[in-house]
Design a protein around this motif. Structure first.
Motif, PDB file in Angstrom:
ATOM      1  N   GLY A 221     -19.371 -12.991   5.572  1.00  0.00           N
ATOM      2  CA  GLY A 221     -18.193 -12.644   4.785  1.00  0.00           C
ATOM      3  C   GLY A 221     -17.160 -13.758   4.791  1.00  0.00           C
ATOM      4  O   GLY A 221     -17.132 -14.599   5.692  1.00  0.00           O
ATOM      5  N   SER A 222     -16.274 -13.745   3.801  1.00  0.00           N
ATOM      6  CA  SER A 222     -15.266 -14.796   3.659  1.00  0.00           C
ATOM      7  C   SER A 222     -13.879 -14.213   3.888  1.00  0.00           C
ATOM      8  O   SER A 222     -13.696 -12.999   4.052  1.00  0.00           O
ATOM      9  CB  SER A 222     -15.343 -15.411   2.257  1.00  0.00           C
ATOM     10  OG  SER A 222     -14.971 -14.458   1.275  1.00  0.00           O
ATOM     11  N   ASP A 223     -12.881 -15.112   3.885  1.00  0.00           N
ATOM     12  CA  ASP A 223     -11.479 -14.700   4.009  1.00  0.00           C
ATOM     13  C   ASP A 223     -10.842 -14.477   2.651  1.00  0.00           C
ATOM     14  O   ASP A 223      -9.608 -14.383   2.554  1.00  0.00           O
ATOM     15  CB  ASP A 223     -10.693 -15.774   4.771  1.00  0.00           C
ATOM     16  CG  ASP A 223     -11.037 -15.785   6.252  1.00  0.00           C
ATOM     17  OD1 ASP A 223     -11.329 -14.710   6.798  1.00  0.00           O
ATOM     18  OD2 ASP A 223     -11.040 -16.874   6.853  1.00  0.00           O
ATOM     19  N   ARG A 224     -11.636 -14.387   1.623  1.00  0.00           N
ATOM     20  CA  ARG A 224     -11.101 -14.130   0.293  1.00  0.00           C
ATOM     21  C   ARG A 224     -10.338 -12.808   0.269  1.00  0.00           C
ATOM     22  O   ARG A 224     -10.725 -11.844   0.935  1.00  0.00           O
ATOM     23  CB  ARG A 224     -12.255 -14.104  -0.709  1.00  0.00           C
ATOM     24  CG  ARG A 224     -11.827 -14.104  -2.166  1.00  0.00           C
ATOM     25  CD  ARG A 224     -13.038 -14.063  -3.052  1.00  0.00           C
ATOM     26  NE  ARG A 224     -12.687 -13.943  -4.458  1.00  0.00           N
ATOM     27  CZ  ARG A 224     -13.517 -13.539  -5.399  1.00  0.00           C
ATOM     28  NH1 ARG A 224     -14.755 -13.218  -5.078  1.00  0.00           N
ATOM     29  NH2 ARG A 224     -13.131 -13.457  -6.648  1.00  0.00           N
ATOM     30  N   ILE A 225      -9.255 -12.759  -0.493  1.00  0.00           N
ATOM     31  CA  ILE A 225      -8.355 -11.611  -0.454  1.00  0.00           C
ATOM     32  C   ILE A 225      -9.059 -10.320  -0.867  1.00  0.00           C
ATOM     33  O   ILE A 225      -8.750  -9.239  -0.364  1.00  0.00           O
ATOM     34  CB  ILE A 225      -7.115 -11.879  -1.354  1.00  0.00           C
ATOM     35  CG1 ILE A 225      -6.024 -10.849  -1.099  1.00  0.00           C
ATOM     36  CG2 ILE A 225      -7.522 -11.914  -2.818  1.00  0.00           C
ATOM     37  CD1 ILE A 225      -5.425 -10.937   0.280  1.00  0.00           C
ATOM     38  N   SER A 226     -10.064 -10.405  -1.746  1.00  0.00           N
ATOM     39  CA  SER A 226     -10.773  -9.203  -2.182  1.00  0.00           C
ATOM     40  C   SER A 226     -11.705  -8.673  -1.105  1.00  0.00           C
ATOM     41  O   SER A 226     -12.216  -7.551  -1.229  1.00  0.00           O
ATOM     42  CB  SER A 226     -11.574  -9.497  -3.456  1.00  0.00           C
ATOM     43  OG  SER A 226     -12.543 -10.495  -3.216  1.00  0.00           O
ATOM     44  N   ASN A 227     -11.944  -9.456  -0.034  1.00  0.00           N
ATOM     45  CA  ASN A 227     -12.798  -9.004   1.065  1.00  0.00           C
ATOM     46  C   ASN A 227     -11.978  -8.448   2.225  1.00  0.00           C
ATOM     47  O   ASN A 227     -12.542  -8.117   3.268  1.00  0.00           O
ATOM     48  CB  ASN A 227     -13.667 -10.169   1.558  1.00  0.00           C
ATOM     49  CG  ASN A 227     -14.768  -9.725   2.502  1.00  0.00           C
ATOM     50  OD1 ASN A 227     -15.459  -8.748   2.248  1.00  0.00           O
ATOM     51  ND2 ASN A 227     -14.923 -10.436   3.616  1.00  0.00           N
ATOM     52  N   LEU A 228     -10.669  -8.318   2.056  1.00  0.00           N
ATOM     53  CA  LEU A 228      -9.793  -7.838   3.113  1.00  0.00           C
ATOM     54  C   LEU A 228      -9.298  -6.431   2.807  1.00  0.00           C
ATOM     55  O   LEU A 228      -9.064  -6.073   1.653  1.00  0.00           O
ATOM     56  CB  LEU A 228      -8.592  -8.773   3.289  1.00  0.00           C
ATOM     57  CG  LEU A 228      -8.908 -10.245   3.600  1.00  0.00           C
ATOM     58  CD1 LEU A 228      -7.617 -11.029   3.742  1.00  0.00           C
ATOM     59  CD2 LEU A 228      -9.748 -10.364   4.852  1.00  0.00           C
ATOM     60  N   ALA A 229      -9.150  -5.643   3.853  1.00  0.00           N
ATOM     61  CA  ALA A 229      -8.620  -4.288   3.733  1.00  0.00           C
ATOM     62  C   ALA A 229      -7.753  -4.004   4.950  1.00  0.00           C
ATOM     63  O   ALA A 229      -7.730  -4.767   5.924  1.00  0.00           O
ATOM     64  CB  ALA A 229      -9.753  -3.269   3.628  1.00  0.00           C
ATOM     65  N   LEU A 230      -7.035  -2.889   4.902  1.00  0.00           N
ATOM     66  CA  LEU A 230      -6.211  -2.450   6.016  1.00  0.00           C
ATOM     67  C   LEU A 230      -6.919  -1.330   6.751  1.00  0.00           C
ATOM     68  O   LEU A 230      -7.467  -0.413   6.128  1.00  0.00           O
ATOM     69  CB  LEU A 230      -4.845  -1.985   5.525  1.00  0.00           C
ATOM     70  CG  LEU A 230      -3.922  -3.066   4.940  1.00  0.00           C
ATOM     71  CD1 LEU A 230      -2.631  -2.452   4.439  1.00  0.00           C
ATOM     72  CD2 LEU A 230      -3.623  -4.140   5.972  1.00  0.00           C
ATOM     73  N   ALA A 231      -6.933  -1.388   8.077  1.00  0.00           N
ATOM     74  CA  ALA A 231      -7.593  -0.364   8.883  1.00  0.00           C
ATOM     75  C   ALA A 231      -6.742  -0.085  10.111  1.00  0.00           C
ATOM     76  O   ALA A 231      -6.143  -1.000  10.699  1.00  0.00           O
ATOM     77  CB  ALA A 231      -8.991  -0.826   9.296  1.00  0.00           C
ATOM     78  N   CYS A 232      -6.679   1.185  10.492  1.00  0.00           N
ATOM     79  CA  CYS A 232      -5.996   1.541  11.724  1.00  0.00           C
ATOM     80  C   CYS A 232      -6.808   1.016  12.913  1.00  0.00           C
ATOM     81  O   CYS A 232      -7.975   0.649  12.768  1.00  0.00           O
ATOM     82  CB  CYS A 232      -5.803   3.050  11.813  1.00  0.00           C
ATOM     83  SG  CYS A 232      -7.342   4.001  11.850  1.00  0.00           S
ATOM     84  N   ILE A 233      -6.187   0.991  14.078  1.00  0.00           N
ATOM     85  CA  ILE A 233      -6.852   0.398  15.245  1.00  0.00           C
ATOM     86  C   ILE A 233      -8.142   1.130  15.597  1.00  0.00           C
ATOM     87  O   ILE A 233      -9.175   0.484  15.837  1.00  0.00           O
ATOM     88  CB  ILE A 233      -5.880   0.364  16.438  1.00  0.00           C
ATOM     89  CG1 ILE A 233      -4.715  -0.589  16.123  1.00  0.00           C
ATOM     90  CG2 ILE A 233      -6.588  -0.077  17.711  1.00  0.00           C
ATOM     91  CD1 ILE A 233      -3.662  -0.640  17.203  1.00  0.00           C
ATOM     92  N   PRO A 234      -8.187   2.484  15.625  1.00  0.00           N
ATOM     93  CA  PRO A 234      -9.470   3.146  15.936  1.00  0.00           C
ATOM     94  C   PRO A 234     -10.571   2.823  14.923  1.00  0.00           C
ATOM     95  O   PRO A 234     -11.722   2.562  15.304  1.00  0.00           O
ATOM     96  CB  PRO A 234      -9.111   4.635  15.925  1.00  0.00           C
ATOM     97  CG  PRO A 234      -7.647   4.669  16.220  1.00  0.00           C
ATOM     98  CD  PRO A 234      -7.081   3.458  15.559  1.00  0.00           C
ATOM     99  N   CYS A 235     -10.261   2.824  13.622  1.00  0.00           N
ATOM    100  CA  CYS A 235     -11.279   2.517  12.608  1.00  0.00           C
ATOM    101  C   CYS A 235     -11.721   1.066  12.700  1.00  0.00           C
ATOM    102  O   CYS A 235     -12.909   0.749  12.540  1.00  0.00           O
ATOM    103  CB  CYS A 235     -10.741   2.824  11.217  1.00  0.00           C
ATOM    104  SG  CYS A 235     -10.593   4.587  10.835  1.00  0.00           S
ATOM    105  N   ASN A 236     -10.747   0.178  12.967  1.00  0.00           N
ATOM    106  CA  ASN A 236     -11.085  -1.232  13.045  1.00  0.00           C
ATOM    107  C   ASN A 236     -12.019  -1.509  14.230  1.00  0.00           C
ATOM    108  O   ASN A 236     -12.979  -2.274  14.115  1.00  0.00           O
ATOM    109  CB  ASN A 236      -9.801  -2.046  13.184  1.00  0.00           C
ATOM    110  CG  ASN A 236     -10.044  -3.539  12.993  1.00  0.00           C
ATOM    111  OD1 ASN A 236     -11.040  -3.941  12.422  1.00  0.00           O
ATOM    112  ND2 ASN A 236      -9.127  -4.351  13.484  1.00  0.00           N
TER     113      ASN A 236
END
Length: 435
Positions: A221-236
């Motif tokens: 995977g890349s650091d492209r903005i479309s490959n990023l999401a927000l996740a809470c600490i337990p989900c992450n």
């Protein structure tokens, strides 16, 4: 079929039926098994009429199409077709894995070795190994074709992709090229607004949110903005390095919603853009005339001739042409597999040695990967077995055929067909004109 004279100089290619006739009459011998090359015993270049052939190249990130054809006043006839499958992705993963293991060893309570990247300089025109591999393998096969066929010119497609327009999904004009996805935003601010200030996986609000890679970095995977999401600490922490498709297997509706917001990867387009000039400069070193053409010209040629879409047929339609009279019914798929590794130890998941490999690769005249024929006359394995060999110092080899693996064949029953050259071969049917 490729034909050589008695001194190994290339002659005009012939058809398989005439090649079989020459072999049966004893006028020719097999020079190479795959691709099939014969050598005449009673003919030289001086005694022959050689019209010459041209080579067409359709470069790509994962696959490169190569076609050998004759050209008569713009009318082309395909003589041989190749599809070269690159292993740039495997090289990238191996280098990333090696770097991760080295970082891990440095962070533990072990003997410290400082990183050595600071005292290394990259030469002008340097390409990453995964990209340089695409140029090197293509040039390797162009060099082989020059040795087996009287090549007079090379036609190559020098395509350029507009990655910014591809990312936007529409044509761009003027100042739009200066305003990308993050125009006026910072990364975290953009992600907070995109995902509604809540966890993308469980919908939790008013909780600390981490930036998570939908397709993990450790899996390409890349650091492209479309490959990023927000996740809470337990989900992450639960997702860790699991691909999004596996993590949300039990939630298909949520998976489909997230994937709709993910843009297609531009890795392949970027690889072609980076390597196109390097490939052109490398082709110039062959001393043959190199003619470049655009991808739009190739597509227009295919639309006029009614040829279906394939890598080899794209290579046949590169450049200026009036018509295509015929093309081969089969294409040789050449997969770059590599020649093994220099390392004589195999490491575990932490980067420490797990086992030691033999220091000698050749046993009883054979090496793993050689194409061989085994003729066994007695026992449970009676028959003729053709395939790739896996050698052992004991002399009891395994042969992998298209029907499966045959184990425990003594090396006395095995004969060479072709030495291992770092490639795997497969013949498949070419696309039909009426398909």
């Amino acid at each position: 079929m490729f034909v050589l004279d008695r001194h190994g100089q290339p002659l005009q290619p012939t058809n398989p039926a005439y090649a079989r006739k020459l072999l049966r009459s004893g006028r020719a011998v097999v020079h190479r098994h795959t691709p099939f090359v014969i050598r005449l015993r009673d003919r030289t270049v001086a005694d022959s009429t050689v019209a010459g052939v041209q080579v067409g190249i359709d470069p790509g990130s994962q696959h490169t199409g190569i076609a050998v054809f004759t050209d008569h006043d713009g009318s082309r006839t395909g003589r041989y077709s190749l599809q070269l499958d690159h292993r740039g992705g495997a090289i990238r993963d191996r280098l990333a894995s090696r770097a991760a293991r080295r970082r891990g060893r440095r962070s533990r309570n072990l003997r410290y070795r400082a990183p050595r990247f600071s005292n290394r300089t990259k030469p002008k025109g340097w390409l990453a190994p995964s990209l340089q591999h695409r140029v090197d393998t293509t040039m390797s096969w162009v060099g082989r074709l020059i040795r087996w066929a009287p090549v007079t010119a090379v036609q190559v497609e020098k395509v350029a992709f507009d990655t910014h327009a591809m990312s936007a999904g529409r044509p761009l004009e003027g100042v739009e090229y200066q305003r990308g996805t993050l125009a006026g935003y910072e990364v975290r601010e953009y992600l907070l607004e995109k995902w509604g200030r809540m966890c993308a996986y469980c919908g939790a609000k008013n909780t600390p949110l981490n930036i998570d890679h939908l397709h993990p970095r450790s899996r390409g995977g890349s650091d492209r903005i479309s490959n990023l999401a927000l996740a809470c600490i337990p989900c992450n922490q639960t997702k860790n390095a699991t691909p999004i498709e596996e993590f949300l297997t039990a939630k298909p509706a949520l998976l489909a919603k997230i994937l709709r917001q993910v843009k297609a990867s531009l890795r392949d387009a970027a690889a072609v853009n980076v390597t196109r000039w390097a490939l052109w400069r490398a082709l110039e070193t062959t001393g043959l005339p190199v003619v470049t053409a655009s991808g739009a010209r190739t597509k227009w040629n295919r639309s006029r001739t009614g040829a279906p879409k394939s890598h080899a047929l794209d290579a046949l339609h590169v450049g200026e042409l009036k018509s295509v009279t015929a093309w081969p019914w089969a294409v040789l798929v050449v997969k770059a597999t590599g020649r093994g590794t220099y390392a004589r130890t195999t490491s575990d998941r932490y980067g420490f040695p797990r086992l030691v490999r033999p220091r000698i690769k050749v046993h009883h005249g054979f090496q793993t990967g050689d194409l061989v024929r085994a003729h066994v006359t007695t026992g449970k394995k009676t028959g003729v077995h053709v395939g790739r060999v896996l050698v052992r110092s004991s002399g009891s080899f395994d042969i992998t055929t298209r029907h499966g693996r045959v184990a425990g064949i003594n090396h006395w029953h095995i004969r060479h067909l072709q030495r291992a050259d770092g490639y795997g071969y497969l013949t498949q049917k070419e696309a039909d004109r009426d398909a």
